[in-house]
Design an enzyme around this catalytic site. Structure first.
Site, PDB file in Angstrom:
ATOM      1  N   ASP A 174       0.842  -1.206   0.000  1.00 15.38           N
ATOM      2  CA  ASP A 174       0.000   0.000   0.000  1.00 15.38           C
ATOM      3  C   ASP A 174       0.873   1.251   0.000  1.00 15.38           C
ATOM      4  OD1 ASP A 174      -2.133  -1.714   0.204  1.00 15.38           O
ATOM      5  OD2 ASP A 174      -2.311  -1.490   2.381  1.00 15.38           O
TER       6      ASP A 174
HETATM    7  N1  URA Z   1      -1.154  -5.920   4.007  1.00 13.42           N
HETATM    8  C1  URA Z   1      -1.705  -4.685   3.936  1.00 13.42           C
HETATM    9  O1  URA Z   1      -2.761  -4.433   4.489  1.00 13.42           O
HETATM   10  N2  URA Z   1      -1.016  -3.735   3.263  1.00 13.42           N
HETATM   11  C2  URA Z   1       0.189  -3.949   2.666  1.00 13.42           C
HETATM   12  O2  URA Z   1       0.770  -3.037   2.072  1.00 13.42           O
HETATM   13  C3  URA Z   1       0.723  -5.245   2.758  1.00 13.42           C
HETATM   14  C4  URA Z   1       0.044  -6.212   3.425  1.00 13.42           C
END
Ligand code: URA
Length: 252
Positions: free
Chosen positions: A117
Site C-alpha cells: 500500500d
Molecule cells: N497488508 C496490507 O494491508 N497492506 C500492505 O501493504 C501489505 C500487506
C-alpha cells in the site's frame, strides 16, 4: 555479444540509441587489462563476453546483469504502480536503465514483486524475471513475509490467538491465518503471512477489532531488509540474497 546489444539488454534505450551513445564516445568498458580505469569503446559492434562485464555510460558505472533482481526500501507515500493515481510511483526511485530493460521486445523494465500500500514501508523486490515474480508471489509457494505492525489499540492474547487460528475477511468466507504472530510490545505486532491478499494485514487487524497505524515489511523468506538501506534507496540482490529469498519456499 556486441556492445550495442549489451547496452540495449541493460536498459539504455533502443538499439539505435545505444549505438549512438557508443559512437559519440559516451561508453567506457572495464576490460581485464584495465582493472582500474575503464577504456573508451566507440565501436558499437565490438564483441564482449557480457557475464561479469562492467561498463560506464555517461560517467555512470553499470554492472551487467542478465536478469535484474533488485531490492527497494519503499518509503511511505509512494505507489507500487507505473501509473500512480495520487502519490509518486516507486519506479521514479529507480535509475532509468532499470525502467527501460527490454522484455519481449518492449522496454518495460523491472516489475514490483507484489504490491505494498502507499503508506506501507520496507522490503520491496523488483525484477524482470517473470518466473521469479511468480514464485515469490504465488500463494501456493508459501513464501513467508514478515510485517511489523503498529496498532492503534493495545494488543492482547486473544487478538494474537485469533490471528493464529484464522479470521474471516469481509469478501471471503475462507478464514485466513497468520503463519506466526507475536506481540512484541503493547502496540507492536510481528505478523508473518504466506499469502498476499489485498490489504490483508489491515483487514486481519480490523477483524480482531484493532487497527493498523503503521505497517513495515521487514523480511521475505529468510532475507531481512538490511539496516543500512535507507528509505528510498535500492540495491542489486546478490546470489546469496536470492538463495535466502528462495530457501523458505514450499509448494502445495
Ligand atoms: N497488508 C496490507 O494491508 N497492506 C500492505 O501493504 C501489505 C500487506
Amino acid at each position: 555479444m556486441q556492445l550495442q546489444d549489451i547496452l540495449y539488454s541493460q536498459g539504455f534505450g533502443t538499439r539505435r540509441v545505444c549505438a549512438g551513445l557508443i559512437q559519440q564516445g559516451l561508453v567506457e568498458v572495464y576490460t581485464e587489462n584495465s582493472a582500474l580505469a575503464p577504456v573508451l569503446c566507440a565501436d558499437s559492434a565490438m564483441d564482449f563476453d557480457p557475464e561479469g562485464l562492467r561498463f560506464r555510460v555517461q560517467g555512470v558505472d553499470w554492472p551487467y546483469h542478465r536478469q535484474a533482481y533488485v531490492l527497494l526500501n519503499k518509503p511511505a507515500g509512494t505507489e507500487c504502480s507505473q501509473k500512480p493515481s495520487t502519490y509518486p510511483s516507486i519506479y521514479t526511485l529507480l535509475p532509468s536503465p532499470l525502467r527501460l530493460r527490454p522484455q519481449k521486445g518492449a522496454l518495460q523494465g523491472v516489475q514490483a514483486v507484489g504490491r505494498l500500500d502507499q503508506d506501507t514501508t520496507g522490503l520491496l523486490l523488483l525484477s524482470d524475471d517473470g518466473q521469479f515474480i511468480h514464485r515469490m508471489t504465488s500463494p501456493k509457494k508459501h513464501v513467508p513475509k514478515v510485517y511489523e505492525v503498529t496498532t492503534k489499540h493495545p494488543l492482547d492474547e486473544q487478538q494474537v490467538s485469533k490471528l493464529l487460528a484464522g479470521v474471516v475477511l469481509d469478501d471471503d468466507p475462507k478464514p485466513v491465518r497468520a503463519a506466526a504472530c507475536e506481540a512484541v510490545s503493547s502496540h507492536h505486532l510481528r505478523l508473518t503471512l504466506t499469502e498476499g491478499k489485498y490489504h490483508q494485514v489491515k483487514r486481519m487487524l480490523a477483524a480482531v477489532s484493532n487497527r493498523v497505524e503503521g505497517l513495515h515489511r521487514s523480511q521475505m523468506g529468510s532475507f531481512a531488509l538490511p539496516a543500512d538501506l535507507l528509505p528510498g534507496q535500492w540495491r542489486w540482490l546478490s546470489a546469496e540474497d536470492l538463495a535466502q529469498l528462495c530457501a523458505a519456499q514450499t509448494s502445495s
